[in-house]
Design a protein around this motif. Sequence first.
Motif: not given
Length: 145
Positions: A51-60, A62-70, A131-136
């Motif tokens: 689960v990712i909660v977003n509030w006016n943080t579209r760009e970050v 998006r980065d988190v979602l892409q990392a989670v999907q990959v 929304s800014d916690a990017i898996p590495l």
Amino acid sequence: MLGRSDDRPRAWEADVVDDLAFNRPWNLVIKLLRIVALLRIRRLRSGVTVVIVNWNTREVTRDVLQAVQVLTKADVEVMIVDNGSTDGSREWLGREFGIRRVFLPANAGHAIALDIATLIARTDTVVTLDSDAIPLEESWLDVVL
């Protein structure tokens, strides 16, 4: 009772009548979802929802979602709860595939959005990311679990 100027009960102590009297609509939503979740707990499938909660943080987000999907196995459900964004997040999320989208009509707050997400998840395990916690790395979810 620091910082409280009235006699209303704390949100977690309030009953339905208090929520109605003190205009706490999100408390009512959470209480209803908790009842529904209890009724369907046996039907949850084994698995993980991220689960990712977003509030006016579209760009970050998006980065988190892409990392989670990959970096996450395909059988993991990804749910993004949009907390009433006005930055184009809703439109972007509407075009994304492979995710579960939940659009709240207004900003309910981060904690309430997380409550809603965990209560409507269809799996027996829920992992939350800011929304800014990017898996590495690919092992990120295994480490969390």
